[in-house]
Structures are given as C-alpha cells and as structure tokens.
Design an enzyme around this catalytic site. Structure first.
Site, PDB file in Angstrom:
ATOM      1  N   GLU A   1     -48.207   1.745  -3.744  1.00 21.83           N
ATOM      2  CA  GLU A   1     -47.011   1.307  -4.474  1.00 21.83           C
ATOM      3  C   GLU A   1     -46.602  -0.131  -4.160  1.00 21.83           C
ATOM      4  OE1 GLU A   1     -44.067   4.390  -3.896  1.00 21.83           O
ATOM      5  OE2 GLU A   1     -45.197   5.773  -5.165  1.00 21.83           O
TER       6      GLU A   1
ATOM      7  N   GLU B   1     -51.583   9.798  -6.859  1.00 22.64           N
ATOM      8  CA  GLU B   1     -50.447  10.505  -6.250  1.00 22.64           C
ATOM      9  C   GLU B   1     -49.466  10.992  -7.288  1.00 22.64           C
ATOM     10  OE1 GLU B   1     -48.330   8.482  -2.997  1.00 22.64           O
ATOM     11  OE2 GLU B   1     -46.492   9.456  -3.709  1.00 22.64           O
TER      12      GLU B   1
END
Length: 485
Positions: free
Chosen positions: A232, A335
C-alpha cells in the site's frame, strides 16, 4: 517447360496446404460427459456439499426465454497461478494458542487437497505489519550495512507455522513476501508507522534488505517465489507504512531493487509493483511499465480491494483495463479482507459474497492469482498492535479453543478446491446478470464452472456447452461449482 512445371507444382502444393488449413478444428464435445455439482447455500447446512450429477442433452439453440450459462472450452485465456492467503505473525500466534487437534484441523482445512480447500498461494510480511503483536525490525537502529540482520523473531511462531502449512500442502507453497515499512532510521519521518518516505541515501541499503530477508527465509527452509516492492505505497497508516509515488517506485525498481535482485542471484524471483487498491492501478501500471528500464524487472501488478473506503464499489474495470493495456504483465490479487471486525457478524452471509463477487470478476478480467489476507484470526479479529481488527475466513475463539468457519472460507473453496494451478480460464458467460460465472479447464482436462447467485431468487438454468446442455437450479444466495468430466 520447367518453369511451367514448377508453377503447377506450386499451385498444387498451395491448394493442398489451403485445403489442409481449411479443415475445421476439432470442437469440444460434452456428449457422454457428466457434471458433478457442489454447493454452498444460505439457510441450509450445505457447505461445499455434493449435490448430485447432471447429464447433457441436445440443445443446439437455446431460446431467449431460458436462463443459460454458456461455456466454451475452446476459448482459453490466462493460466491459474494459485489461490491462497496471508501467513502473518497474527495468524501464527493465534494458531499456536489452539489445542493440537484444532491446529491439525485448520491446516487440513486450508491445505489438504482432498479433505480441505487446497490453498496453494501464500504471502507473508517482511518485518512487522499491523497484524503483528508489536513493531519490530531485523536490524539494530542505524545499521545501514545490515550487519545485525537477524530473523530470530520469526523463528518463534511464523516460520514454524509456515513450514507446517507447507508440509500439509504437499511440500510446496507459492510464497511471496511484502514489506510494510523500512526500519525507522531509513525513513524521513524516523518512524516505521504513519507513512513517511524512504530517504534516498538508504535506497541501496533497503534494496539489500530484501535480498537478505529472502536468503535468510530460504536458509530456514521457506522457498520464496516472489516479492512486492511495498504494501500500500499510497497510504499513510497508523501502522507500518511507507509512501512512494509511481515515479519513485519506478525509479527504486529501476535503479536499486531490480539490479540488486539480479546481482544477488534472484533475477528469477517474481517482482510485483503497486500492491494497493484497484482505483489507481492503471495510473500506477502505466507510469512504471512505460519505462522499459524498469519494466524489464517486473513480473506483474498486485492489487487490493479496499478502494471501497471511498464509498464506491469494487473497481473491476480498472483491473480489466490494466490487463488489456499491459497483457505481457501479470495481475495478482495480493490482499483483501472484510474490515471492522464484529464477533456478532461471523454468520453474516455477505462476508462470503464479497469474496465471490471479487474473485469471479478479477479472474474474468485476467487475474492469474488471488490472495486473501489473514487465513486465521482470534475472537477479537486480531492480534493487531494498532487495533485494526478485521475478519478472516476462519476465527479461533481462544477462550475455548474452538474454530469458527465463516462462509468466506467455503466461497473461496469453490475456486481453490476445484481449480488447480496450471488451469486455463475458458469462456463462460451468463445470459442474465442475476448469476455470475467463471470457468477453468484443469490440467487433467476436467472443467470447473463456478456459478454464484447473490439474489433472493431461486433460478433454474442450463449449463450449455457446444450444443449440449444440462439443467440445474441455483438456490438464493448460493455458490456452486460444476465439474464437467
């Protein structure tokens, strides 16, 4: 005379070749094949349950009034890498709080190819992440030379757990690894938490860090298939995080990480960029991959499903567009989980339906692998050192040593149990949008067709393959896998 003879021969040969090439290709035939059906249904106890067999009958042209799932095994697309989940500190710590019989049950449930759902893909964290009990580093503060590099922390729970899971999986898991943050001294905010950026003077040291980690894990008996650059990279989180713009990630790969992997004998490791949500995926991919000097090191683009934090839905068009624009690179879902854990919602049917919606659409958009987040968490949705508690497909109630299986586990199983690594996605389309579908041909020639019904309606439909169809029914809020053999 000789010239005319050669011309005549040429024409004759050309005509023969044309006639040969004009022969119709052998079509797939469903004649004499049976269909075994497995279902998971809301409002019943059916979970990946056998639901009988179907037979094909002639149906050359279905009428518009019929609900049909059309499958074409002659149209093949991407190859399945695998389906699996993350093996974090939180997973391992929770696992070792379970009684031995429940540990054995959990490993079989996920990794046994016959009695479980046959997970084959895995992800784990480099250093700590939010799903660790605390923040930690493999090096001492200020050690840019990495002389103190030590993975002893992981040898207590995580490494033993990964090795147990791998053994039950038959000795092989396709494992990729991801960092949440470099050590604090390498960052401009001097903190592993709260975002911050990698200081330019530590770029080489940080690139060396990945190689060190992979070498140490492999020495510990855990082969590493691939890695992502950063988890991220656009998010400033209260937990471990580090930010890169697209240009910064591109240049780090091009000038440091790519060459360092190659120099360290790791050119074959699969390097994944982005590893964040679908919403910015195309912008990220185009910025990085349009630079050949960076693109040559990159195997694929990783993505998550949390673009929903904006209040929007899952952005499958972004996945599709990225695949179409960069077909020579792979897409991998790295994810996803349902956030904001609530123990009272463990039986909420929408948990699994979010997985089914994502998996079908991601695979149909060209994704080669799909990785859930934590495979196991405790009764609080943790442990998590910053209170970011989330759902997992299976929860351990450590107060009484029990396991609680949400329908997410079964929904994923409708893919992972029946679609093998190496399978080819084939054409599959529903004539109405009330059913969602994807389909694969396995290496053994068996076809797996996944059909999901998110509606409140009971829907009769035909599975149609090349002029043959088999009639069946989709119950409200159900998932089915149909195996053609």
């Amino acid at each position: 005379m000789k010239k005319g003879f050669l011309i005549a021969c040429s024409v004759f040969i050309s005509a023969g070749l044309f006639a040969q090439s004009a022969k119709p290709k052998m079509l797939y035939s469903a004649a004499n094949k049976t269909v075994k059906v497995y279902v998971t249904e809301k409002g019943s106890d059916k979970r990946l349950a056998p639901a009988g067999s179907l037979r094909f009958t002639d149906n050359p042209q279905p009428p518009e009034t019929e609900f049909v799932i059309f499958v074409d095994p002659t149209k093949k697309f991407q190859t399945m890498l695998g389906i699996g989940g993350a093996l974090t500190d939180a997973v391992a710590e929770t696992f070792y709080k379970l009684p031995k019989d429940k540990q054995k049950e959990l490993l079989a449930a996920y990794y046994d190819k016959k009695t479980g759902i046959g997970f084959s893909l895995a992800r784990t964290n480099i250093q700590s992440c939010d799903f660790s009990s605390d923040s930690y580093s493999y090096v001492k503060e200020g050690d840019a030379a990495l002389k103190t590099f030590d993975i002893s922390h992981d040898k207590k729970y995580r490494i033993p757990f990964i090795k147990e899971a791998t053994a039950v999986a038959g000795g092989k898991l396709t494992m990729f690894v991801s960092p949440w943050s470099p050590p604090a001294f390498m960052k401009d905010n001097n903190d592993v938490l709260h975002g911050g950026k990698l200081k330019p003077e530590f770029a080489q040291s940080w690139a060396n860090f990945y190689v060190k980690f992979i070498n140490e894990y492999e020495k510990a008996g855990i082969p590493v298939w691939g890695l992502s650059v950063q988890n991220e990279p656009m998010a400033t989180q209260t937990w471990e995080s580090c930010k890169y713009t697209a240009e910064e990630e591109r240049d780090f790969v091009k000038n440091f990480l790519g060459p360092t992997l190659a120099k360290g004998g790791m050119a074959a490791k699969k390097l994944i960029v982005w590893d964040h949500n679908r919403d910015l995926m195309y912008q990220r991919a185009s910025t990085i991959l349009e630079d050949p000097a960076a693109a040559k090191y990159i195997w694929g683009i990783g993505f998550h499903w949390y673009e929903t934090w904006t209040g929007a839905g899952q952005n499958f068009e972004s996945t599709r567009l990225t695949h179409e624009a960069f077909p020579d690179k792979n897409l991998i879902f790295t994810e996803g989980c349902v956030e904001k854990f609530d123990f009272n919602r463990l039986n909420d049917w929408s948990l699994g339906e979010r997985y089914g919606l994502s998996m079908i659409n991601d695979f149909n958009a060209g994704t080669v692998g799909w990785t859930d987040w934590n495979i196991l968490l405790d009764e609080k949705g943790g442990p998590n050192h910053v209170g970011n508690f989330c759902f997992a497909p299976v929860h351990a109630d450590t107060r009484n040593g029990s396991l609680i299986y949400t329908n997410s586990y079964y929904y994923m199983g409708h893919f992972s149990k029946f679609i093998q690594p190496g399978a080819k996605r084939i054409a599959s389309a529903a004539s109405r949008d009330k059913l969602l579908t994807t389909a694969y041909m396995n290496p053994n020639g068996k076809i797996a067709v996944v059909v999901m019904n998110r509606t409140d309606e009971k829907i009769d439909y035909n599975l149609w393959i090349k002029g043959k169809s088999a009639k069946t029914t989709s119950e409200p809020h159900s998932m089915a896998t149909l195996i053609v053999e």
